[in-house]
Design a protein around this motif. Structure first.
Motif, PDB file in Angstrom:
ATOM      1  N   ALA A   1       0.819  -1.210   0.000  1.00  0.00           N
ATOM      2  CA  ALA A   1       0.000   0.000   0.000  1.00  0.00           C
ATOM      3  C   ALA A   1       0.846   1.249   0.000  1.00  0.00           C
ATOM      4  N   THR A   2       2.121   1.117   0.348  1.00  0.00           N
ATOM      5  CA  THR A   2       3.001   2.271   0.388  1.00  0.00           C
ATOM      6  C   THR A   2       3.777   2.466  -0.894  1.00  0.00           C
ATOM      7  N   ALA A   3       3.503   1.638  -1.906  1.00  0.00           N
ATOM      8  CA  ALA A   3       4.235   1.746  -3.160  1.00  0.00           C
ATOM      9  C   ALA A   3       3.903   3.055  -3.852  1.00  0.00           C
ATOM     10  N   PRO A   4       4.877   3.687  -4.510  1.00  0.00           N
ATOM     11  CA  PRO A   4       4.606   4.945  -5.203  1.00  0.00           C
ATOM     12  C   PRO A   4       3.538   4.775  -6.263  1.00  0.00           C
ATOM     13  N   VAL A   5       2.812   5.829  -6.502  1.00  0.00           N
ATOM     14  CA  VAL A   5       1.737   5.790  -7.488  1.00  0.00           C
ATOM     15  C   VAL A   5       2.309   5.958  -8.879  1.00  0.00           C
ATOM     16  N   SER A   6       1.835   5.114  -9.773  1.00  0.00           N
ATOM     17  CA  SER A   6       2.293   5.217 -11.155  1.00  0.00           C
ATOM     18  C   SER A   6       1.676   6.442 -11.808  1.00  0.00           C
ATOM     19  N   THR A   7       2.520   7.237 -12.451  1.00  0.00           N
ATOM     20  CA  THR A   7       2.035   8.453 -13.105  1.00  0.00           C
ATOM     21  C   THR A   7       1.913   8.283 -14.616  1.00  0.00           C
TER      22      THR A   7
ATOM     23  N   VAL B   1      -4.516   1.825  -8.280  1.00  0.00           N
ATOM     24  CA  VAL B   1      -3.371   2.662  -7.946  1.00  0.00           C
ATOM     25  C   VAL B   1      -2.626   2.132  -6.731  1.00  0.00           C
ATOM     26  N   PHE B   2      -3.364   1.696  -5.734  1.00  0.00           N
ATOM     27  CA  PHE B   2      -2.751   1.281  -4.480  1.00  0.00           C
ATOM     28  C   PHE B   2      -2.745  -0.241  -4.385  1.00  0.00           C
TER      29      PHE B   2
ATOM     30  N   THR C   1       4.130   8.874  -2.331  1.00  0.00           N
ATOM     31  CA  THR C   1       3.167   7.958  -1.726  1.00  0.00           C
ATOM     32  C   THR C   1       2.272   8.676  -0.735  1.00  0.00           C
ATOM     33  N   VAL C   2       2.864   9.507   0.115  1.00  0.00           N
ATOM     34  CA  VAL C   2       2.082  10.245   1.109  1.00  0.00           C
ATOM     35  C   VAL C   2       1.104  11.191   0.420  1.00  0.00           C
ATOM     36  N   ILE C   3       1.566  11.896  -0.609  1.00  0.00           N
ATOM     37  CA  ILE C   3       0.693  12.835  -1.313  1.00  0.00           C
ATOM     38  C   ILE C   3      -0.433  12.079  -2.014  1.00  0.00           C
ATOM     39  N   ALA C   4      -0.119  10.922  -2.615  1.00  0.00           N
ATOM     40  CA  ALA C   4      -1.151  10.135  -3.290  1.00  0.00           C
ATOM     41  C   ALA C   4      -2.196   9.647  -2.291  1.00  0.00           C
ATOM     42  N   LEU C   5      -1.754   9.237  -1.122  1.00  0.00           N
ATOM     43  CA  LEU C   5      -2.709   8.809  -0.097  1.00  0.00           C
ATOM     44  C   LEU C   5      -3.552   9.976   0.394  1.00  0.00           C
ATOM     45  N   ALA C   6      -2.950  11.157   0.491  1.00  0.00           N
ATOM     46  CA  ALA C   6      -3.721  12.342   0.881  1.00  0.00           C
ATOM     47  C   ALA C   6      -4.771  12.675  -0.178  1.00  0.00           C
ATOM     48  N   LEU C   7      -4.413  12.536  -1.449  1.00  0.00           N
ATOM     49  CA  LEU C   7      -5.383  12.756  -2.515  1.00  0.00           C
ATOM     50  C   LEU C   7      -6.507  11.719  -2.464  1.00  0.00           C
TER      51      LEU C   7
END
Length: 808
Positions: free
Chosen positions: A22-28, A409-410, A476-482
């Motif tokens: 779940a902490t993996a970076p989000v693919s852009t 995404v996650f 990862t943190v920003i993606a989770l915040a989004l």
């Protein structure tokens, strides 16, 4: 019992990945944009952005957000930094400490175009989702894009059900019950008919529930049959068949010895015009009820005063380094109970069909008729009623498969759903304890202060849980915040949750939807941080497969002698494997244990309940430790444990990790003797790329016939690869072991395995399980002599397996 849709299987597969995924970076990476099929007009299509996927939605935001500029002290500040430009005034007000809602200004969370799309109104507790046509900042204000994405999900999942297919399955169930006399097969077919019945026309589901109630009554499952009758009536069962349902309800109530309920239904029947058969049956039930009431007698019940009860708790919460932990209050003997508690929040993992409220597995599911792919099921109407307040908020999300879509995404979308459930379960209770109407800044301060310390509020224990704190924000943190912001938009636009929150507070003034969105998104972000740290509990259990008959596709329903009763010799087909059935949070017990790779408790799960037993004698005042890695020091090497723990923000310095040879206990279960006659050294192999924790016999990369063990395990002393011909001989001979020739090969293979697998090797457990399954299969064919030989061999040759099974 039929499985869910293929899309649900794909989402469930994502849900079963490791927690750290779940902490993996989000693919852009951008993929082809998918335009919403429900565009209201050409003008709206021209002005509004096309529907995009979630990965594109979050990826576009990440491109325009600089992590170095998002320095924050708490979750609310982070949400203020990434939310739309229209909230800059709200941000300045927060810094000034004045967040009084302005009644003259339009709510910031509402779109500029107030028109609603009727197709997007939630069937349960849902509000219309509006489609904004313009936006001032398409880069930062991604609310219009989120709403478009909601629309796309709605249109994508709107045609899952089929009334014609439901009718076909219902007719097949009728044939199976009347002609084949196979009640379990009929019950499964009726269940699938319920799952495929459309929500807009509930008559199909009502008929399927009614038909299933008859089968369940004949099988002796009276409580489930009664629930099916109630479901049929709720969904619009035809009035002309009402006496049939009422008679069955009265009969079920009589069998359950609920005489008052039975008489109630009989009174209802007396007020209905009945034919001769129904009237006779009504009087017969009435007579039986009166006879049973007379024969009823009171049983002697042991009172609480007669029992020897020790109410003293074996643990208490202690504080160390500004964090809480559990300690024993008295001496606890080995295998004694330390604590037992229920989860404050729980979500099924998707690996098997479990009740969404109590977490138990069942044969007779009661699905929510409105949820798109029927992933939400309950074991009874009682559980469905108890969970109604929570499901009313989540139902529209399940209709559009919102939570499953996060798997795009996650790596673990269930983590987001569990955080969501923690919020909607606890926040209304917390607000009920506010004495006066707070502003956003005051409410946030109270949540981080006085309200967090309250011992009489269950949600306060959740707020006190430790969370993963990262020094600087990452993608990862920003993606989770989004993602948290998307869920808060869902609460604002698709549910009445904010209205419920307003009712929980004194009616002095209103907080705007924008303020509620910020508060909920910030709390969601906090819960996600707690779950990423160590508060996510994976509840593992030996479970029944979701589809028991998949083991025998040619004779699907010959697995059962009767409901809940297997055919003799078929037990191995339902033995199952240890699987994660749900994810839970235990803020007062399990989540407060300190971490240690050599845990002092053994946690056992049953539905929502966890029971912790002592693994050794604990003196009074001892710390209670649990391993929060994927395995303890006997199951995982130190390097792998350390990697998993660091991803959760835990640095372990336990005794097991401080030992010079810390992996000796792990190696004890993976030691081989080299099969090179010129070497014969004992060794533990290096890491295998396709076999986590060296369990190569579980990996298809090593067990397919074309590989034949080549280049698998290499001896570090002589450099020779191990042939492992005994494993291939064992698996081959096991298939046809009813033949004497194959049995001889089987025994020879086990002898060779004994020479190469040293001590308590974990592979021996795998061999024992395979052998035991085959014993049961042969027993079905009544080859008793072979069964006796195999069991005798198990007793004498694999006696140490019992020790391994208790350890691993």
């Amino acid at each position: 019992m039929a499985s869910s849709t293929s899309s649900a299987r794909g989402n469930n597969k994502a849900a079963t990945t490791n927690t750290t995924a779940a902490t993996a970076p989000v693919s852009t990476a951008s993929s082809a944009a998918v335009s919403g099929s429900g565009a209201t007009s050409a003008a709206a299509t021209a002005s509004a952005p096309p529907a995009v996927t979630l990965s594109e939605l979050i990826g576009q935001q990440l491109k325009h957000l600089n992590a170095d500029e998002l320095l924050h002290k708490d979750e609310l500040q982070l949400l203020l930094l990434i939310t739309p430009v229209q909230r800059q005034k709200l941000s300045r007000n927060l810094e000034d400490g004045d967040l009084e809602a302005s009644t003259s200004a339009a709510p910031l969370s509402r779109p500029e175009n107030g028109e609603e799309d009727d197709d997007l109104i939630g069937a349960v507790g849902g509000l219309g989702i509006s489609s904004p046509t313009t936006t001032k900042e398409p880069v930062l204000d991604f609310r219009p894009h989120v709403l478009k994405w909601f629309q796309h999900l709605r249109h994508q999942t709107g045609h899952f059900k089929s009334e014609e297919e439901s009718r076909r399955l219902r007719e097949a169930g009728n044939d199976s019950y009347r002609k084949e006399r196979h009640p379990l097969k009929a019950s499964d077919l009726f269940t699938e008919a319920i799952f495929l019945a459309p929500a807009r026309n509930t008559l199909a589901a009502a008929l399927a529930h009614a038909n299933r109630s008859l089968v369940l009554f004949d099988c002796g499952l009276y409580a489930e049959s009664y629930d099916d009758c109630l479901c049929a009536l709720d969904l619009g069962y035809p009035e002309e068949y009402l006496p049939l349902i009422k008679l069955r309800q009265a009969a079920c109530a009589l069998k359950l010895r609920n005489f008052a309920l039975c008489e109630e239904h009989l009174h209802e029947l007396l007020h209905i015009e009945l034919n001769q058969v129904f009237e006779a049956r009504t009087h017969e039930l009435w007579h039986q009820c009166e006879v049973l009431k007379v024969e009823r007698f009171e049983m002697a019940v042991q009172t609480g005063d007669d029992l020897d009860i020790n109410d003293s708790k074996a643990f208490e919460i202690a504080w160390l380094d500004n964090s809480s932990s559990l300690h024993t209050t008295r001496a606890v003997a080995k295998n004694a109970l330390i604590f037992e508690s229920e989860a404050v929040a729980m979500v099924p993992s998707g690996n098997c069909r479990v009740c969404d409220y109590c977490g138990i597995t069942q044969f007779i599911p009661f699905p929510c008729i409105y949820c798109s792919n029927r992933l939400v099921v309950y074991c009874s109407r009682q559980c469905r009623f108890k969970h109604a307040a929570i499901h009313a908020v989540e139902c529209f999300g399940h209709q559009i498969e919102l939570f499953e879509s996060f798997g795009e995404v996650f790596g673990m979308p269930r983590l987001l759903q569990l955080a969501f459930r923690m919020l909607i379960t606890g926040l209304p209770e917390l607000l009920g304890h506010c004495r006066k109407k707070p502003t956003l800044s005051k409410l946030w301060s109270a949540i981080n202060g006085g309200l967090q310390e309250r011992q009489d509020i269950a949600y306060s224990a959740v707020l006190r849980l430790e969370r993963l704190k990262e020094e600087r924000p990452t993608d990862t943190v920003i993606a989770l915040a989004l993602a948290a912001h998307i869920l808060s938009i869902y609460l604002s636009k698709c549910t009445t949750f904010f209205d419920q929150l307003e009712k929980s507070l004194p009616t002095a003034s209103r907080m705007s939807s924008a303020e509620w969105e910020l508060l909920c998104a910030a709390l969601l972000m906090r819960h996600i941080g707690q779950l990423r740290h160590r508060s996510l509990t994976a509840c593992r259990s030996f479970v029944l497969p979701a589809d028991p008959h998949v083991f025998s596709p040619l004779n699907e329903f010959q697995l059962w002698a009767a409901p809940m009763r297997l055919q003799e010799g078929h037990l191995h087909l339902l033995a199952g494997e240890v699987a994660v059935v749900s994810y839970s949070v235990y803020p007062d017990t399990l989540n407060l244990c300190r971490h240690s790779c050599s845990s002092t408790i053994c946690a056992k799960f049953s539905g929502r309940t966890v029971t912790a037993l002592a693994l050794l004698d604990l003196p009074a005042g001892s710390g209670i430790y649990n391993c929060f890695a994927g395995g303890n020091f006997q199951q995982l090497p130190r390097e792998e444990r350390t990697k998993q723990l660091l991803e959760s923000g835990i640095r372990c310095h336990c005794n097991a990790c401080q030992l010079t040879h810390s992996d000796d206990q792990f190696h004890k279960f993976h030691r081989y003797r080299c099969d090179n006659p010129n070497c014969m050294e004992i060794f533990t192999p290096n890491a295998l790329p396709h076999a986590p924790s060296l369990r190569w016999w579980l990996s298809e990369e090593y067990t397919q016939p074309e590989f034949n063990g080549a280049d698998l395990i290499m001896c570090p002393h002589c450099g020779e690869y191990q042939k492992l011909e005994w494993f291939w001989a064992f698996t081959t001979s096991l298939i046809d072991c009813e033949l004497i020739e194959e049995r001889c090969k089987l025994y020879a293979a086990i002898e060779r395995a004994e020479n190469q697998l040293m001590d308590l090797h974990e592979c021996k457990v795998a061999l024992a399980r395979l052998l035991l399954e085959q014993c049961l299969m042969v027993h079905r064919a009544h080859v008793s002599l072979l069964v006796a030989h195999l069991f005798r061999f198990l007793i004498y040759r694999f006696i140490e397996f019992i020790q391994i099974i208790h350890i691993i």
